[in-house]
Enzyme design. Structure first.
Site, PDB file in Angstrom:
ATOM      1  N   ARG A  44       0.840  -1.198   0.000  1.00 36.75           N
ATOM      2  CA  ARG A  44       0.000   0.000   0.000  1.00 36.75           C
ATOM      3  C   ARG A  44       0.879   1.254   0.000  1.00 36.75           C
ATOM      4  NH1 ARG A  44      -1.677   2.082   4.622  1.00 36.75           N
ATOM      5  NH2 ARG A  44      -2.309   0.147   5.624  1.00 36.75           N
ATOM      6  N   TYR A  96     -16.048  15.844 -17.753  1.00 35.55           N
ATOM      7  CA  TYR A  96     -16.388  14.430 -17.657  1.00 35.55           C
ATOM      8  C   TYR A  96     -17.515  14.254 -16.633  1.00 35.55           C
ATOM      9  CZ  TYR A  96     -15.827   9.483 -16.696  1.00 35.55           C
ATOM     10  OH  TYR A  96     -16.047   8.142 -16.527  1.00 35.55           O
ATOM     11  N   ASP A 168      -7.171  18.158 -16.315  1.00 32.59           N
ATOM     12  CA  ASP A 168      -7.475  16.778 -16.683  1.00 32.59           C
ATOM     13  C   ASP A 168      -7.053  16.603 -18.139  1.00 32.59           C
ATOM     14  OD1 ASP A 168      -8.602  14.376 -17.543  1.00 32.59           O
ATOM     15  OD2 ASP A 168     -10.304  14.546 -16.170  1.00 32.59           O
ATOM     16  N   LYS A 193      -7.704   5.239 -20.322  1.00 27.62           N
ATOM     17  CA  LYS A 193      -7.920   5.657 -21.700  1.00 27.62           C
ATOM     18  C   LYS A 193      -6.659   5.410 -22.520  1.00 27.62           C
ATOM     19  CE  LYS A 193     -11.811   6.897 -19.936  1.00 27.62           C
ATOM     20  NZ  LYS A 193     -12.083   8.189 -19.337  1.00 27.62           N
TER      21      LYS A 193
HETATM   22  C1  PLP Z   1     -12.692   8.523 -18.010  1.00 26.05           C
HETATM   23  C2  PLP Z   1     -12.351   9.838 -17.510  1.00 26.05           C
HETATM   24  C3  PLP Z   1     -12.146  10.069 -16.146  1.00 26.05           C
HETATM   25  C4  PLP Z   1     -12.342   8.971 -15.121  1.00 26.05           C
HETATM   26  O1  PLP Z   1     -11.442   7.908 -15.310  1.00 26.05           O
HETATM   27  P1  PLP Z   1     -11.770   6.392 -14.886  1.00 26.05           P
HETATM   28  O2  PLP Z   1     -10.488   5.698 -15.185  1.00 26.05           O
HETATM   29  O3  PLP Z   1     -12.924   5.934 -15.707  1.00 26.05           O
HETATM   30  O4  PLP Z   1     -12.092   6.396 -13.436  1.00 26.05           O
HETATM   31  C5  PLP Z   1     -11.797  11.347 -15.750  1.00 26.05           C
HETATM   32  N1  PLP Z   1     -11.663  12.357 -16.632  1.00 26.05           N
HETATM   33  C6  PLP Z   1     -11.851  12.165 -17.955  1.00 26.05           C
HETATM   34  C7  PLP Z   1     -11.678  13.312 -18.897  1.00 26.05           C
HETATM   35  C8  PLP Z   1     -12.209  10.917 -18.437  1.00 26.05           C
HETATM   36  O5  PLP Z   1     -12.420  10.752 -19.742  1.00 26.05           O
END
Ligand code: PLP
Length: 372
Positions: A44, A96, A168, A193
């Site tokens: 952890r 998002y 982000d 992603k």
């Molecule tokens: C998918 C996404 C998230 C969240 O990510 P997860 O891996 O699904 O928890 C946050 N910000 C953006 C822009 C995203 O496309």
């Protein structure tokens, strides 16, 4: 220093690893024998596979320190955790859905004042800033409308008001844009992603250059137990090796498809951004968009994006269905907007697939059938 695409496939070694393994070993262990020679005691708190991953992520982001979390939302939550109770967060409206849902929850639980503004306009961000603003949150290009915000200008304004700036960067990845180099304090990504790229893991990353921020994030991550597990770290390391070649192919495919889509009568509006393999289009009718979604063979209807396989999404009913009701009107999301993520398939096959799909939903499809 070597070029990044070289560094992506030449990973740092785990210090003291005896077999000189070509791939990073997966340290699938909770505990380590406590010794003076080793800094690891419990996974952890720290794990060698994760350390190698985080060194690669920091190279990518030009960061002092990158931290890997169990999902993108885990990374988003870690950053929002830094905001004191009762303070203000200024955020872009086109966010998002999961981020908006979390902001909405935190607003109630921690008495946060959330101001949603058009992040494409630094003046709107400036007008929303106040002495109590702790954080400015921007997603650029935004999802799904692919609007671009001016990170350096926003960072300058936010810093003058004493606020941190988080970006982000899930769509472009550090190969398309490095938020820390542009003045942001925190770069956040859903590694689920394009960083991972194979739709086989969920992971999130926060990168910082400030020591104190790094220490706070690391302390909380250990205290709350939200770090990425060793096997997922290894999968992400493997995905990162091909990030550069995957992106090259995705972007060249995207360029061809944008040119072609722009001339299609069934496409009313087309949204794209520099360096983005995510594009959105509007057919002008929810019914047509729904039919397009299920009428394609190669573009799979899935909520995510950035994988090697192309995908299609109707944000108002899928990825953004979690947007709280009170913010739906603010986000001005067209219910018939379709988001496409372009993969690495042969571009002619992708175009053929879209041509068939759009042909069958075109407003004049029935008419053409009669004429023929
Ligand atoms: C998918 C996404 C998230 C969240 O990510 P997860 O891996 O699904 O928890 C946050 N910000 C953006 C822009 C995203 O496309």
């Amino acid at each position: 220093m070597k070029h990044l695409d070289t560094e992506l496939v030449h990973r740092p070694r785990v210090p003291g690893e005896p077999a000189s393994a070509s791939s990073t070993p997966i340290y699938q262990t909770a505990t380590f024998g406590v010794s003076d020679q080793s800094s690891w005691d419990y996974s952890r708190s720290g794990n060698p596979t994760r350390d190698v991953l985080e060194q690669q992520l920091a190279r990518l982001d030009h960061a002092k320190c990158s931290l890997a979390y169990g999902s993108g939302m885990g990374a988003v939550a870690a950053v929002l955790r830094l905001v004191p109770v009762g303070s203000r967060i200024v955020a872009g409206v086109d966010l998002y859905g999961g981020t908006l849902r979390l902001l909405d929850t935190l607003a109630r639980e921690r008495q946060l004042d959330i101001e949603l503004v058009e992040a494409t306009d630094p003046g709107a961000v400036e007008a929303a800033l106040g002495a109590e603003t702790a954080l400015v949150w921007i997603e650029t290009p935004s999802n799904p409308r692919l609007e671009e915000a001016d990170i350096p200008s926003i960072a300058q304004l936010a810093h003058k008001a004493g606020a941190l700036v988080a970006v982000d960067n899930s769509i472009l990845s550090p190969l398309g844009q490095r938020p820390l180099d542009l003045g942001a304090d925190l770069a956040v990504q859903s590694a689920t992603k394009v960083l991972g790229g194979h739709s086989d893991l969920t992971a999130g990353v926060v990168s910082v250059s400030d020591e104190e921020l790094a220490e706070r994030l690391d302390f909380l991550r250990n205290a709350e137990g939200t770090a990425l597990a060793p096997f997922e770290c290894w999968l992400l390391l493997r995905g990162l090796e091909t990030l550069s070649v995957r992106l090259d192919r995705q972007l060249s495919n995207t360029e061809v498809l944008i040119d072609w889509l722009a001339s299609q009568p069934a496409v009313h509006d087309l949204y794209s951004a520099e360096g983005s393999y995510v594009i959105s289009l509007d057919t002008g009718s929810v019914d047509r968009s729904r039919r397009l979604l299920t009428g394609l063979e190669l573009f799979r209807p899935t909520v995510s994006f950035g994988g090697v396989t192309s995908s299609i999404n109707l944000p108002s009913e899928m990825s953004h269905a979690s947007v709280p009701e009170r913010w739906r009107s603010r986000s001005a999301l067209s219910p018939s907007l379709v988001r496409l993520s372009i993969g690495i398939e042969n571009v002619d096959d992708l175009r053929d697939d879209l041509e068939r799909g759009l042909g069958s939903v075109s407003p004049t499809a029935g008419l053409q059938a009669v004429v023929r």
